[in-house]
Motif scaffolding. Structure first.
Motif, PDB file in Angstrom:
ATOM      1  N   GLY A 371     -13.682  11.038 -61.401  1.00  0.00           N
ATOM      2  CA  GLY A 371     -14.236  12.107 -60.581  1.00  0.00           C
ATOM      3  C   GLY A 371     -14.447  11.646 -59.160  1.00  0.00           C
ATOM      4  N   LEU A 372     -15.282  12.381 -58.443  1.00  0.00           N
ATOM      5  CA  LEU A 372     -15.582  12.071 -57.050  1.00  0.00           C
ATOM      6  C   LEU A 372     -16.884  11.292 -56.963  1.00  0.00           C
ATOM      7  CD1 LEU A 372     -14.816  15.315 -55.018  1.00  0.00           C
ATOM      8  CD2 LEU A 372     -13.606  13.153 -54.914  1.00  0.00           C
ATOM      9  N   ILE A 373     -16.868  10.236 -56.161  1.00  0.00           N
ATOM     10  CA  ILE A 373     -18.073   9.455 -55.941  1.00  0.00           C
ATOM     11  C   ILE A 373     -18.253   9.231 -54.442  1.00  0.00           C
ATOM     12  CG2 ILE A 373     -17.993   8.280 -58.171  1.00  0.00           C
ATOM     13  CD1 ILE A 373     -16.792   5.848 -56.740  1.00  0.00           C
ATOM     14  N   GLU A 374     -19.495   9.232 -53.993  1.00  0.00           N
ATOM     15  CA  GLU A 374     -19.819   8.862 -52.615  1.00  0.00           C
ATOM     16  C   GLU A 374     -20.767   7.679 -52.684  1.00  0.00           C
ATOM     17  OE1 GLU A 374     -21.445  10.649 -48.342  1.00  0.00           O
ATOM     18  OE2 GLU A 374     -21.341  11.956 -50.111  1.00  0.00           O
ATOM     19  N   VAL A 375     -20.317   6.556 -52.171  1.00  0.00           N
ATOM     20  CA  VAL A 375     -21.059   5.304 -52.326  1.00  0.00           C
ATOM     21  C   VAL A 375     -21.265   4.646 -50.963  1.00  0.00           C
ATOM     22  CG1 VAL A 375     -20.294   4.839 -54.688  1.00  0.00           C
ATOM     23  CG2 VAL A 375     -18.876   4.100 -52.763  1.00  0.00           C
ATOM     24  N   PRO A 376     -22.327   3.845 -50.828  1.00  0.00           N
ATOM     25  CA  PRO A 376     -22.536   3.141 -49.553  1.00  0.00           C
ATOM     26  C   PRO A 376     -21.475   2.071 -49.340  1.00  0.00           C
ATOM     27  CG  PRO A 376     -24.144   2.429 -51.186  1.00  0.00           C
ATOM     28  CD  PRO A 376     -23.409   3.579 -51.793  1.00  0.00           C
ATOM     29  N   MET A 377     -21.021   1.918 -48.131  1.00  0.00           N
ATOM     30  CA  MET A 377     -20.094   0.834 -47.805  1.00  0.00           C
ATOM     31  C   MET A 377     -20.729  -0.503 -48.198  1.00  0.00           C
ATOM     32  SD  MET A 377     -17.330   2.003 -46.138  1.00  0.00           S
ATOM     33  CE  MET A 377     -16.778   3.285 -44.989  1.00  0.00           C
ATOM     34  N   GLY A 378     -19.915  -1.377 -48.751  1.00  0.00           N
ATOM     35  CA  GLY A 378     -20.417  -2.677 -49.168  1.00  0.00           C
ATOM     36  C   GLY A 378     -20.586  -2.812 -50.661  1.00  0.00           C
ATOM     37  N   ILE A 379     -20.599  -1.693 -51.389  1.00  0.00           N
ATOM     38  CA  ILE A 379     -20.625  -1.762 -52.844  1.00  0.00           C
ATOM     39  C   ILE A 379     -19.345  -2.446 -53.302  1.00  0.00           C
ATOM     40  CG2 ILE A 379     -19.497   0.468 -53.174  1.00  0.00           C
ATOM     41  CD1 ILE A 379     -21.329   0.940 -55.568  1.00  0.00           C
ATOM     42  N   THR A 380     -19.386  -3.183 -54.391  1.00  0.00           N
ATOM     43  CA  THR A 380     -18.202  -3.909 -54.832  1.00  0.00           C
ATOM     44  C   THR A 380     -17.300  -3.038 -55.705  1.00  0.00           C
ATOM     45  OG1 THR A 380     -19.232  -4.777 -56.851  1.00  0.00           O
ATOM     46  CG2 THR A 380     -19.495  -6.070 -54.811  1.00  0.00           C
ATOM     47  N   LEU A 381     -16.041  -3.424 -55.770  1.00  0.00           N
ATOM     48  CA  LEU A 381     -15.106  -2.735 -56.649  1.00  0.00           C
ATOM     49  C   LEU A 381     -15.568  -2.823 -58.099  1.00  0.00           C
ATOM     50  CD1 LEU A 381     -11.760  -3.990 -55.061  1.00  0.00           C
ATOM     51  CD2 LEU A 381     -12.598  -1.631 -55.048  1.00  0.00           C
ATOM     52  N   ARG A 382     -16.147  -3.940 -58.472  1.00  0.00           N
ATOM     53  CA  ARG A 382     -16.611  -4.109 -59.852  1.00  0.00           C
ATOM     54  C   ARG A 382     -17.712  -3.105 -60.192  1.00  0.00           C
ATOM     55  NH1 ARG A 382     -15.681  -8.086 -63.165  1.00  0.00           N
ATOM     56  NH2 ARG A 382     -15.099  -9.529 -61.498  1.00  0.00           N
ATOM     57  N   GLU A 383     -18.633  -2.904 -59.271  1.00  0.00           N
ATOM     58  CA  GLU A 383     -19.708  -1.940 -59.504  1.00  0.00           C
ATOM     59  C   GLU A 383     -19.152  -0.537 -59.686  1.00  0.00           C
ATOM     60  OE1 GLU A 383     -23.631  -3.126 -57.157  1.00  0.00           O
ATOM     61  OE2 GLU A 383     -21.839  -3.498 -55.931  1.00  0.00           O
ATOM     62  N   ILE A 384     -18.157  -0.201 -58.892  1.00  0.00           N
ATOM     63  CA  ILE A 384     -17.554   1.127 -59.001  1.00  0.00           C
ATOM     64  C   ILE A 384     -16.824   1.291 -60.321  1.00  0.00           C
ATOM     65  CG2 ILE A 384     -15.760   2.636 -58.069  1.00  0.00           C
ATOM     66  CD1 ILE A 384     -16.487   1.642 -55.284  1.00  0.00           C
ATOM     67  N   VAL A 385     -15.980   0.318 -60.654  1.00  0.00           N
ATOM     68  CA  VAL A 385     -15.107   0.454 -61.820  1.00  0.00           C
ATOM     69  C   VAL A 385     -15.869   0.260 -63.131  1.00  0.00           C
ATOM     70  CG1 VAL A 385     -13.114  -0.527 -63.010  1.00  0.00           C
ATOM     71  CG2 VAL A 385     -13.063  -0.208 -60.533  1.00  0.00           C
ATOM     72  N   GLU A 386     -16.693  -0.765 -63.209  1.00  0.00           N
ATOM     73  CA  GLU A 386     -17.329  -1.094 -64.475  1.00  0.00           C
ATOM     74  C   GLU A 386     -18.633  -0.333 -64.707  1.00  0.00           C
ATOM     75  OE1 GLU A 386     -17.679  -5.313 -64.799  1.00  0.00           O
ATOM     76  OE2 GLU A 386     -15.511  -5.633 -64.856  1.00  0.00           O
ATOM     77  N   GLU A 387     -19.477  -0.214 -63.684  1.00  0.00           N
ATOM     78  CA  GLU A 387     -20.762   0.452 -63.880  1.00  0.00           C
ATOM     79  C   GLU A 387     -20.627   1.968 -63.753  1.00  0.00           C
ATOM     80  OE1 GLU A 387     -24.042  -1.178 -61.662  1.00  0.00           O
ATOM     81  OE2 GLU A 387     -23.217  -3.202 -61.744  1.00  0.00           O
ATOM     82  N   MET A 388     -20.086   2.430 -62.642  1.00  0.00           N
ATOM     83  CA  MET A 388     -19.973   3.868 -62.427  1.00  0.00           C
ATOM     84  C   MET A 388     -18.844   4.461 -63.257  1.00  0.00           C
ATOM     85  SD  MET A 388     -20.583   3.944 -58.292  1.00  0.00           S
ATOM     86  CE  MET A 388     -20.818   5.722 -58.235  1.00  0.00           C
ATOM     87  N   GLY A 389     -17.701   3.803 -63.244  1.00  0.00           N
ATOM     88  CA  GLY A 389     -16.544   4.317 -63.965  1.00  0.00           C
ATOM     89  C   GLY A 389     -16.536   4.029 -65.448  1.00  0.00           C
ATOM     90  N   GLY A 390     -17.394   3.106 -65.898  1.00  0.00           N
ATOM     91  CA  GLY A 390     -17.474   2.821 -67.323  1.00  0.00           C
ATOM     92  C   GLY A 390     -16.363   1.945 -67.858  1.00  0.00           C
ATOM     93  N   GLY A 391     -15.544   1.387 -66.962  1.00  0.00           N
ATOM     94  CA  GLY A 391     -14.479   0.493 -67.400  1.00  0.00           C
ATOM     95  C   GLY A 391     -13.279   1.236 -67.962  1.00  0.00           C
ATOM     96  N   VAL A 392     -12.351   0.455 -68.503  1.00  0.00           N
ATOM     97  CA  VAL A 392     -11.098   0.995 -69.027  1.00  0.00           C
ATOM     98  C   VAL A 392     -11.284   1.403 -70.482  1.00  0.00           C
ATOM     99  CG1 VAL A 392      -8.685   0.454 -69.533  1.00  0.00           C
ATOM    100  CG2 VAL A 392      -9.746  -0.395 -67.430  1.00  0.00           C
ATOM    101  N   PRO A 393     -10.823   2.585 -70.883  1.00  0.00           N
ATOM    102  CA  PRO A 393     -10.944   2.998 -72.289  1.00  0.00           C
ATOM    103  C   PRO A 393      -9.917   2.321 -73.173  1.00  0.00           C
ATOM    104  CG  PRO A 393      -9.777   4.671 -71.049  1.00  0.00           C
ATOM    105  CD  PRO A 393     -10.209   3.618 -70.048  1.00  0.00           C
ATOM    106  N   GLY A 394     -10.128   2.422 -74.477  1.00  0.00           N
ATOM    107  CA  GLY A 394      -9.137   1.949 -75.435  1.00  0.00           C
ATOM    108  C   GLY A 394      -9.107   0.453 -75.649  1.00  0.00           C
TER     109      GLY A 394
END
Length: 545
Positions: A371-394
């Motif tokens: 979906g759409l996310i608005e995050v502060p600059m400086g957040i890490t890719l890991r925080e976005i993908v693993e915490e917000m995005g919940g990681g890879v399914p399957g």
């Protein structure tokens, strides 16, 4: 119009709202999932239960969690902390949702968690009203403070003050290149008095990107207000929104917003009874990706073929019809009224030293929560993908993240702790771009990814310059030859050579950045290329095979 009158209108609009508001997403994506039918059934159920005096179902824009849509949110003015979120709502579930408001049982819809990291890790500036107000009613925008920043700028700041405020905020263009917004505004403002133009670049063409569309559909007045403030600051009286024809809902809502703003004297002649004039018109593009480049965009607005031209002169000096022209994209303009309202110092407190504020991303691909996310600059890719995005399914793992669309690059999983800002992404061979973020798992072929983006660029080149026209075609053919397992080491060397040539000699940004996905995958995943190579018969014949 006095400020007191504007505030009075805002107060009246707020008081007119019902005690319980049911927000139902009516963005393009959710309409495809029957959200309009959900809204219709909510309205019917409100009548059936005789709740019309206190309850209102409001069609709003995108709530962000697109993979869980249609979404419905219930907000009670008497208990604002007790919001309820429902996900993947069907029309059949509307009756039980309304029934739960008067004790007629529990809603049988899936209840979401408003404290989920997908929501809690976001910081909403541009999207602060998205999913909260009806985008087709200006009173809703006024009720949340809309057009007060424009009123403040006109009556309490000089044009130079506004330019200075934007400059001090450190805002950089959100369209991809990250050019300092204040510097661009100052350049146009310094041009001699006369005809000047403001253009909102809403030609969003990156595969998988839908940030600008969402903002235009959800909060069109925010963009109109940002453009009007920009017009006042640089001395422009005419603005254009260049939006692609594939966004019919955004176009419809923009047209309504412009008409409503004129009636409220927020746009047009003598805004708020001041000497300031600013008019906005919509120009619909045919969907050519190259028209995202500012000189090609200008050519298209003028009615010509969307071809880029050499720079300088830059549009800030000689743009639309040869006049000084300020071009900002949707998200950049969406930041303007909050900066004027809250001050530059507030904005500089968000983000990193060289990348201030927030950034909107469309999080897609092999990810649980898209979906759409608005995050502060400086957040890490890991925080976005693993915490917000919940990681890879399957059960798979992240292999790479592609940012910046066809102009960006692929970042390997070992770099997930990289902060998301302009400079850090560029150092990795990628870029912020307009905000596309595609997650790839370990089953993804990176050579196929490179071929996909090259096929896109090959099809979108305007053909004006040979390096882009011929170079993208040849790179696509070489990538196809690799995937067919017919390429040799010489073909791979030729591919690398072409990347450098196209990047260095193309006329505009499309060609100059087209090799980026190939170059980044070659840099981080070269072994995948090497595994596809066949022996070179010429080299073998010469005893070197």
């Amino acid at each position: 119009m006095e400020r007191a009158e504007l505030l009075e209108q805002a107060t009246e609009a707020k008081q007119a709202q019902k005690r319980i508001r049911i927000h139902c997403c009516t963005s393009t994506g959710c309409q495809a999932s029957q959200s309009l039918d959900v809204k219709k059934q909510l309205d019917n159920a409100i009548k059936t239960h005789n709740l019309g005096d206190t309850v209102e179902a409001v069609g709003v824009g995108c709530m962000g969690f697109c993979g869980q849509g249609p979404m419905v949110e219930i907000e009670d003015a008497e208990a604002p902390a007790e919001k309820k979120h429902y996900q993947k709502v069907t029309p059949e579930q509307a009756e039980s949702i309304i029934g739960s408001l008067n004790g007629s049982g529990e809603a049988d819809a899936i209840q979401g968690d408003p404290n989920h990291p997908f929501f809690s890790r976001q910081l909403l500036i541009v999207r602060e009203h998205s999913g909260r107000i009806d985008p087709e009613r200006i009173d809703e925008y006024l009720a949340v403070g809309g057009y007060q920043a424009l009123h403040h700028a006109i009556y309490e700041m000089s044009p130079a003050d506004v330019v200075q405020e934007i400059t001090q905020s450190g805002l950089r263009g959100r369209g991809g290149a990250g050019y300092p917004t204040g510097l661009k505004w100052a350049t146009v403002a310094k041009m001699p008095p006369g005809q000047k133009y403001i253009i909102c670049n809403a030609d969003e063409g990156d595969p998988g990107a839908f940030m600008d569309r969402s903002v235009l559909e959800s909060d069109p007045h925010r963009i109109l207000e940002g453009m009007a403030i920009a017009g006042y600051a640089v001395g422009a009286t005419q603005g254009y929104i260049y939006v692609r024809a594939e966004y019919p809902l955004a176009i419809t809502r923009l047209q309504k917003a412009i008409q409503q703003a004129k009636r409220k004297h927020c746009l047009g002649a003598q805004i708020f009874d001041s000497p300031v004039d600013f008019t906005i018109e919509i120009r619909v593009g045919a969907g050519a990706f190259v028209c995202g480049e500012e000189t090609a965009l200008i050519s298209s607005v003028e009615g010509g073929r969307g071809n880029p031209r050499p720079r300088p002169p830059y549009p800030a000096v000689s743009g639309l019809h040869g006049c000084p022209t300020l071009i900002n994209n949707v998200e950049t303009l969406g930041n303007i009224s909050p900066i004027i309202r809250n001050g530059a110092e507030w904005f500089t407190g968000i983000g990193t030293e060289r990348s201030k504020g927030t950034k909107i991303f469309s999080l897609t691909g092999k990810i649980r929560n898209n979906g759409l996310i608005e995050v502060p600059m400086g957040i890490t890719l890991r925080e976005i993908v693993e915490e917000m995005g919940g990681g890879v399914p399957g059960g798979n793992s992240v292999k790479a993240i592609q940012t910046g669309g066809p102009s960006g690059g692929c970042i390997p999983d070992r770099e997930l702790d990289t902060p998301v800002d302009y400079d850090s992404l560029r150092e990795l061979g990628s870029m912020m771009g307009s905000g596309g973020m595609v997650v790839m798992d370990d089953d993804t072929s990176m050579v196929q990814v490179a071929q996909f983006y090259m096929e896109f660029c090959r099809g979108e080149t305007c053909g004006k310059c040979i390096p882009c026209r011929a170079g993208t075609m040849q790179m696509y053919q070489l990538l196809t030859k690799l995937l067919d397992e017919k390429a040799t080491k010489r073909d791979l060397d030729r591919l690398k050579e072409l990347c450098g040539m196209v990047q260095a000699t193309s006329l505009c940004g499309l060609g100059q950045t087209a090799p980026n996905p190939v170059m980044s995958t070659l840099h981080y995943f070269e072994q995948e290329y090497l595994e596809l190579l066949q022996p070179d018969p010429v080299a073998m014949a010469n005893g070197r095979g």
